[in-house]
Structures are given as structure tokens and as C-alpha cells.
Motif scaffolding. Structure first.
Motif, PDB file in Angstrom:
ATOM      1  N   TRP A   7      45.096  28.705  -7.901  1.00  0.00           N
ATOM      2  CA  TRP A   7      43.843  28.578  -8.631  1.00  0.00           C
ATOM      3  C   TRP A   7      42.894  29.726  -8.343  1.00  0.00           C
ATOM      4  O   TRP A   7      42.174  30.187  -9.238  1.00  0.00           O
ATOM      5  CB  TRP A   7      43.172  27.238  -8.313  1.00  0.00           C
ATOM      6  N   LEU A   8      42.892  30.213  -7.121  1.00  0.00           N
ATOM      7  CA  LEU A   8      42.031  31.349  -6.791  1.00  0.00           C
ATOM      8  C   LEU A   8      42.462  32.587  -7.559  1.00  0.00           C
ATOM      9  O   LEU A   8      41.625  33.335  -8.078  1.00  0.00           O
ATOM     10  CB  LEU A   8      42.052  31.611  -5.288  1.00  0.00           C
ATOM     11  N   ARG A  11      41.500  32.128 -11.280  1.00  0.00           N
ATOM     12  CA  ARG A  11      40.066  32.344 -11.490  1.00  0.00           C
ATOM     13  C   ARG A  11      39.711  33.821 -11.419  1.00  0.00           C
ATOM     14  O   ARG A  11      38.869  34.297 -12.187  1.00  0.00           O
ATOM     15  CB  ARG A  11      39.257  31.578 -10.447  1.00  0.00           C
ATOM     16  N   LEU A  14      40.635  35.353 -14.694  1.00  0.00           N
ATOM     17  CA  LEU A  14      39.714  34.952 -15.751  1.00  0.00           C
ATOM     18  C   LEU A  14      38.364  35.646 -15.630  1.00  0.00           C
ATOM     19  O   LEU A  14      37.725  35.922 -16.636  1.00  0.00           O
ATOM     20  CB  LEU A  14      39.534  33.432 -15.743  1.00  0.00           C
ATOM     21  N   ARG A  15      37.929  35.931 -14.416  1.00  0.00           N
ATOM     22  CA  ARG A  15      36.664  36.648 -14.231  1.00  0.00           C
ATOM     23  C   ARG A  15      36.745  38.066 -14.767  1.00  0.00           C
ATOM     24  O   ARG A  15      35.741  38.631 -15.196  1.00  0.00           O
ATOM     25  CB  ARG A  15      36.282  36.681 -12.755  1.00  0.00           C
TER      26      ARG A  15
END
Length: 70
Positions: A7-8, A11, A14-15
Motif C-alpha cells: 500500500w505504501l 500510494r 499515485l502521488r
């Protein structure tokens, strides 16, 4: 194996997306115009109607992602 690391990383990717996409404005606009034109009117939107524009956008995005350090 921990799911937290997945998940990190997701994310973090996505950033970076808005910055990567900003370099492909011309291709994104061309794809958007094509989709809008294809969706306008009585006919249904067909698959691959804007394939050329989509491929140009995808290629631009891939080049931008490769050029950007992680």
C-alpha cells in the motif's frame, strides 16, 4: 510478507500521477476531445474509437514515468 509495504508503494505511485500527467497535456486533450466527439450524438461509444489518441497518451505517460526518479 506484509501488505503494508504494498500500500505504501501504491500510494507513492499515485502521488506522482498528477506530475507525470501534467507533462502530457497535449495528448490528454486530444484523447479527451476524441472521446467527447465519439460520445456526442445518438451512437454509442465504441471500444477502440480513440485508440490512436489513447496510445499516444499512454506512450507519453510511460516516457514521463521512466524519466522521473522514484
Amino acid at each position: 510478507m506484509s501488505g503494508r509495504g504494498v500500500w505504501l508503494r501504491a500510494r507513492a505511485r499515485l502521488r506522482r500521477f498528477p506530475a507525470l500527467l501534467s507533462g502530457c497535456g497535449e495528448q490528454a486533450a486530444a484523447y479527451g476531445r476524441c472521446v467527447a466527439a465519439a460520445a456526442a450524438g445518438p451512437a454509442e461509444l465504441r471500444r477502440d474509437a480513440c485508440l490512436e489518441e489513447f496510445r499516444a497518451l499512454r506512450d507519453c505517460f510511460a516516457r514521463a514515468a521512466k524519466a522521473t526518479p522514484k
